[in-house]
Design an enzyme around this catalytic site. Structure first.
Site, PDB file in Angstrom:
ATOM      1  N   THR A 166       2.591   3.070  -6.968  1.00 46.85           N
ATOM      2  CA  THR A 166       2.809   3.694  -5.671  1.00 46.85           C
ATOM      3  C   THR A 166       2.200   5.083  -5.747  1.00 46.85           C
ATOM      4  OG1 THR A 166       4.438   4.164  -3.923  1.00 46.85           O
ATOM      5  CG2 THR A 166       5.069   4.728  -6.189  1.00 46.85           C
ATOM      6  N   LEU A 207       0.843  -1.176   0.000  1.00 51.87           N
ATOM      7  CA  LEU A 207       0.000   0.000   0.000  1.00 51.87           C
ATOM      8  C   LEU A 207       0.886   1.236   0.000  1.00 51.87           C
ATOM      9  CD1 LEU A 207      -2.474  -1.165   2.820  1.00 51.87           C
ATOM     10  CD2 LEU A 207      -2.553  -1.693   0.372  1.00 51.87           C
ATOM     11  N   CYS A 208       0.640   2.149  -0.926  1.00 50.08           N
ATOM     12  CA  CYS A 208       1.386   3.402  -1.024  1.00 50.08           C
ATOM     13  C   CYS A 208       2.888   3.103  -1.140  1.00 50.08           C
ATOM     14  CB  CYS A 208       1.065   4.284   0.189  1.00 50.08           C
ATOM     15  SG  CYS A 208       1.586   6.011   0.014  1.00 50.08           S
ATOM     16  N   THR A 209       3.725   3.682  -0.260  1.00 44.28           N
ATOM     17  CA  THR A 209       5.174   3.503  -0.361  1.00 44.28           C
ATOM     18  C   THR A 209       5.635   2.150   0.154  1.00 44.28           C
ATOM     19  OG1 THR A 209       5.465   4.628   1.767  1.00 44.28           O
ATOM     20  CG2 THR A 209       5.652   5.977  -0.228  1.00 44.28           C
ATOM     21  N   ALA A 248      -1.635   2.719  -4.860  1.00 46.06           N
ATOM     22  CA  ALA A 248      -1.144   4.094  -4.779  1.00 46.06           C
ATOM     23  C   ALA A 248      -1.228   4.603  -3.337  1.00 46.06           C
ATOM     24  CB  ALA A 248      -1.924   4.972  -5.745  1.00 46.06           C
TER      25      ALA A 248
END
Length: 344
Positions: A133, A113-115, A166
Site C-alpha cells: 500500500t 490500488l493504494c489504500t 502502492a
C-alpha cells in the site's frame, strides 16, 4: 504474472467505485486498459458501485457507475478496488465490504490500488498474504490487520490471485504490467508511450528515493555527507573521504551511519549509485561505460555485479524494460471499448 486466460475473447476489468475514492486511482489504470485497445488489446472496462449510483471522489469530482453490484453477474477477469485518502471510512461500510467479497468471489484476479488494500484486508481477503500500500499508510495497515504481511516499500506485490499496489500512480505501473502479461511488451510500451509515462517501474522497486528513505538526522555534518553522495555519485565517497568531509574520524562516521541511517557508508553509497544508474538507463541512450563512470561504478562490469547483487537483473535488462518501441496503432476491436465513466 500469467493472468492471460485461455481463449481470444475480450478481458473484462471491473472497477469498484465508492464515495471518497481517489479520482486518479480510477482514471489512471482505466486509461491504461482503454489505451491498450488502440494497440491490439481487447479489454472491456466497466465501473460498478454498490447501488449503481454516481459517487463523489475525494477531489469532489463525480463518477458514474455502469452497473450496480447487484446487476453484475460476475466481476470477470480482474476486479480493481481503488483507494482513497480517508481509508478508515470505507472499511466501516458493511455494504461496501460485502460488495468487495461478492465481486472477488466471481473474479479471476483481484487488484487493490493504494489504500484499497485496507478494503481487501477488512473483507478478509489478504489474511496470510503479502501486500503493498502507500508507504505513508503501510504501518497502519500492518497494525490494524496483523494477519497481512505488509511490504512497506514495494511498488506492487502479487500473492496468488491477489495483487496490491502502492500510491495511486503505482496503479498505472500495475496496470501496464498486466497489459504486458496479457498482450506482450510491445503493446504495453505503446500504451506507455501514448500516455507519456515510463514503461513501468518493476514491482519490487522502492516507492521512495534512497535519500528520502534515510531517517532524518539532527547531525548537520552527516546530512551534508548524505546529500553530497546524491549530488555527485561519481565522486570519491570512500570511508576516508567521507570522514574528511565531515571532519570526524572514520570510526565516528561509521558509527553515525549505523546509529542514524541504519546502514553502512558503503551500502548507502552503492544504493545511491544504483538509483542514479537506473535513472540514466531509463532516460538516456548513453553507453554502459559512460553510465558506469558517471554514476561512480567505474566500469560496466562493476555496475553489472552491483545490479545482479541488489536487483537480480542486469543493467541491459533494466534499459530494455523501459525503452519504448515503435509500434503502429492497431484498430480497436469492435468488442472492446472505453468505459462509460462520466466526469462531471
Amino acid at each position: 504474472m500469467s493472468h492471460r486466460p485461455a481463449g481470444t475473447g475480450p478481458l473484462t476489468v471491473t472497477f469498484l467505485i465508492y464515495p471518497g475514492v481517489r479520482l486518479l486511482g480510477v482514471t489512471g489504470p482505466l486509461d491504461v486498459f482503454a489505451s491498450a485497445n488502440e494497440f491490439g488489446g481487447r479489454y472491456r472496462v466497466r465501473t460498478v458501485s454498490v447501488d449503481g449510483a454516481d459517487v463523489t471522489t475525494s477531489s469532489g469530482t463525480r463518477l458514474s457507475a455502469d452497473l450496480s453490484v447487484g446487476d453484475l453477474r460476475q466481476a470477470g477477469d480482474i476486479l480493481v478496488v481503488p483507494g482513497g485518502p480517508e481509508w478508515d471510512r470505507p472499511i466501516r461500510d458493511d455494504a461496501l465490504l460485502e460488495a468487495v467479497r461478492r465481486l472477488d468471489g466471481s473474479a479471476r484476479f483481484t487488484a487493490s490500488l493504494c489504500t484499497g488494500a485496507f478494503l481487501l484486508a477488512a473483507a478478509g481477503l489478504l489474511d496470510g498474504r503479502r501486500a503493498a500500500t502507500h508507504w505513508r499508510h503501510a504501518r497502519q495497515l500492518a497494525l490494524r490487520f496483523p494477519g497481512v504481511q505488509v511490504d512497506p516499500d514495494a511498488i506492487f506485490v502479487q500473492d496468488g490471485r491477489m495483487l496490491t499496489s502502492a500510491g495511486a500512480s503505482a496503479g498505472i505501473d500495475l496496470s501496464l504490467a498486466l497489459v504486458e502479461d496479457h498482450y506482450g511488451a510491445e503493446v504495453a510500451r505503446a500504451v506507455a508511450r501514448d500516455m507519456v509515462v515510463f514503461m513501468q517501474r518493476p514491482g519490487g522497486q522502492s516507492q521512495l528515493s534512497v535519500r528520502a528513505r534515510a531517517p532524518h538526522t539532527r547531525q548537520e555534518m552527516l546530512r551534508r555527507v548524505l546529500d553530497a553522495v546524491v549530488e555527485n555519485p561519481d565522486a570519491d565517497h570512500t570511508l576516508a573521504a567521507m570522514a574528511r568531509r565531515a571532519g570526524v574520524s572514520a570510526r565516528h562516521i561509521s558509527r553515525l551511519f549505523s546509529d542514524e541511517v541504519g546502514t553502512t557508508p558503503a551500502r548507502y553509497v552503492e544504493q545511491v549509485r544504483l538509483e542514479a544508474a537506473q535513472a540514466m538507463l531509463e532516460t538516456c541512450d548513453d553507453p554502459m561505460d559512460v553510465i558506469a563512470r558517471r554514476t561512480g561504478f567505474g566500469s560496466p562490469e562493476s555496475m553489472r555485479r552491483a545490479f545482479a547483487r541488489n536487483l537480480g537483473v542486469t543493467p541491459g535488462i533494466v534499459r530494455a524494460s523501459f525503452r519504448t518501441a515503435g509500434v503502429d496503432r492497431a484498430a480497436v476491436p469492435e468488442t472492446a471499448g472505453r468505459s462509460g465513466v462520466v466526469v462531471a
